[in-house]
Design a protein around this motif. Structure first.
Motif, short mmCIF file in Angstrom:
data_model
loop_
_atom_site.label_atom_id
_atom_site.label_comp_id
_atom_site.label_asym_id
_atom_site.label_seq_id
_atom_site.Cartn_x
_atom_site.Cartn_y
_atom_site.Cartn_z
N LEU A 1 0.83 -1.21 0.00
CA LEU A 1 0.00 0.00 0.00
C LEU A 1 0.87 1.26 0.00
N GLY A 2 1.89 1.29 0.83
CA GLY A 2 2.80 2.44 0.85
C GLY A 2 3.52 2.63 -0.47
N THR A 3 3.89 1.53 -1.12
CA THR A 3 4.55 1.60 -2.42
C THR A 3 3.60 2.11 -3.48
N LEU A 4 2.39 1.57 -3.51
CA LEU A 4 1.39 2.01 -4.51
C LEU A 4 1.07 3.49 -4.37
N LEU A 5 1.02 3.98 -3.14
CA LEU A 5 0.68 5.39 -2.90
C LEU A 5 1.89 6.32 -3.02
N GLY A 6 3.07 5.82 -2.72
CA GLY A 6 4.25 6.67 -2.70
C GLY A 6 4.98 6.83 -4.01
N LEU A 7 4.81 5.91 -4.94
CA LEU A 7 5.56 5.98 -6.19
C LEU A 7 5.01 6.95 -7.25
N PRO A 8 3.70 7.16 -7.35
CA PRO A 8 3.21 7.98 -8.47
C PRO A 8 3.81 9.38 -8.57
N LEU A 9 3.89 10.12 -7.49
CA LEU A 9 4.38 11.50 -7.57
C LEU A 9 5.82 11.58 -8.05
N PRO A 10 6.77 10.85 -7.44
CA PRO A 10 8.14 10.95 -7.95
C PRO A 10 8.27 10.43 -9.38
N LEU A 11 7.51 9.39 -9.74
CA LEU A 11 7.57 8.91 -11.12
C LEU A 11 7.03 9.95 -12.09
N LEU A 12 5.99 10.66 -11.69
CA LEU A 12 5.45 11.73 -12.53
C LEU A 12 6.49 12.82 -12.76
N VAL A 13 7.18 13.22 -11.70
CA VAL A 13 8.23 14.24 -11.82
C VAL A 13 9.32 13.74 -12.76
N TYR A 14 9.76 12.49 -12.59
CA TYR A 14 10.78 11.93 -13.47
C TYR A 14 10.29 11.82 -14.90
N CYS A 15 9.03 11.49 -15.09
CA CYS A 15 8.47 11.41 -16.46
C CYS A 15 8.63 12.74 -17.18
N PHE A 16 8.23 13.81 -16.52
CA PHE A 16 8.36 15.13 -17.15
C PHE A 16 9.82 15.51 -17.35
N PHE A 17 10.67 15.14 -16.40
CA PHE A 17 12.10 15.43 -16.51
C PHE A 17 12.70 14.70 -17.72
N PHE A 18 12.47 13.38 -17.83
CA PHE A 18 13.03 12.62 -18.94
C PHE A 18 12.40 13.02 -20.28
N ASP A 19 11.11 13.34 -20.26
CA ASP A 19 10.46 13.81 -21.48
C ASP A 19 11.11 15.12 -21.96
N ARG A 20 11.36 16.00 -21.02
CA ARG A 20 11.98 17.29 -21.37
C ARG A 20 13.38 17.09 -21.92
N ILE A 21 14.16 16.25 -21.27
CA ILE A 21 15.52 15.96 -21.75
C ILE A 21 15.47 15.35 -23.14
N ALA A 22 14.55 14.40 -23.36
CA ALA A 22 14.43 13.75 -24.66
C ALA A 22 14.06 14.78 -25.74
N ARG A 23 13.19 15.72 -25.42
CA ARG A 23 12.81 16.74 -26.40
C ARG A 23 13.97 17.69 -26.70
N VAL A 24 14.70 18.09 -25.65
CA VAL A 24 15.85 18.97 -25.86
C VAL A 24 16.91 18.28 -26.72
N LEU A 25 17.14 17.01 -26.43
CA LEU A 25 18.14 16.25 -27.19
C LEU A 25 17.59 15.65 -28.48
N GLN A 26 16.29 15.89 -28.71
CA GLN A 26 15.57 15.40 -29.89
C GLN A 26 15.70 13.88 -30.06
N LEU A 27 15.45 13.18 -28.95
CA LEU A 27 15.49 11.72 -28.98
C LEU A 27 14.12 11.11 -29.28
N VAL A 28 13.05 11.91 -29.16
CA VAL A 28 11.71 11.38 -29.45
C VAL A 28 11.13 12.04 -30.66
#
Length: 192
Positions: free
Chosen positions: A165-192
């Motif tokens: 339960l703690g894992t299911l509730l605790g992971l979404p927010l940091p994963l969301l932040v990382y998603c936007f971070f990696f998406d931004r890096i990929a766009r800057v580096l034109q990997l996607v």
């Protein structure tokens, strides 16, 4: 003749260490280590989505067991599947990976941390006992899928339900932040 509790605990920890060493050596000697690179994980997901997803989850589980961080898996999923689907796939794989790691480590090592006879350890464990779900959520917010956290929580005696339960509730927010971070890096580096 029954073994003393300390002997049993040490045997369990030695067995856990031997299992993990065996997995690590197998990954190294078979060349599977190269399959944990960002390009290899991305290719895995792009080649065949159904089989790729199963292998991605398996790779995440093995990676977590051998102490690999989760970010290469997230980055590969975002590059291969996009930010939203890649994030959701990583969330699912991370939860499965954390639970499998918890089960393996707890199954072999028991609650070895409970036997530490130090005031600081007892204080930390008593706080974990008072608020197990909240503690796991906070630790996930700070350390996400960090393998050392999974090992520590498994050996702490926390219940599987509270851990999950703690894992299911605790992971979404940091994963969301990382998603936007990696998406931004990929766009800057034109990997996607």
């Amino acid at each position: 003749m029954a073994l003393p509790i300390a002997m049993t605990r040490y045997r369990r920890l030695i067995l856990l260490a031997l299992l993990l060493l065996t997995v690590l050596l197998t990954v190294e000697l078979t060349g599977l280590r190269e399959q944990f690179s960002l390009p290899a994980l991305r290719a895995l997901l792009e080649a065949n989505l159904a089989v790729g997803l199963l292998l991605f989850v398996l790779a995440f589980v093995i990676g977590n067991l051998i102490q690999l961080p989760g970010w290469p898996f997230l980055a590969a999923a975002i590059l291969a599947l996009g930010t939203v689907v890649g994030g959701l796939v990583t969330y699912m794989a991370a939860c499965v990976s954390c639970l499998v790691t918890f089960q393996v480590v707890k199954g072999l090592g028991g609650s070895a941390l409970r036997d530490i006879d130090k005031p600081l350890a007892k204080k930390i464990l008593s706080r974990l006992d008072r608020h197990p779900v909240r503690s796991v959520v906070l630790l996930r917010l700070l350390f996400q899928t960090m393998p050392a956290l999974n090992y520590t929580l498994a050996l702490s005696g926390v219940k599987r339900r509270d851990y999950l339960l703690g894992t299911l509730l605790g992971l979404p927010l940091p994963l969301l932040v990382y998603c936007f971070f990696f998406d931004r890096i990929a766009r800057v580096l034109q990997l996607v």
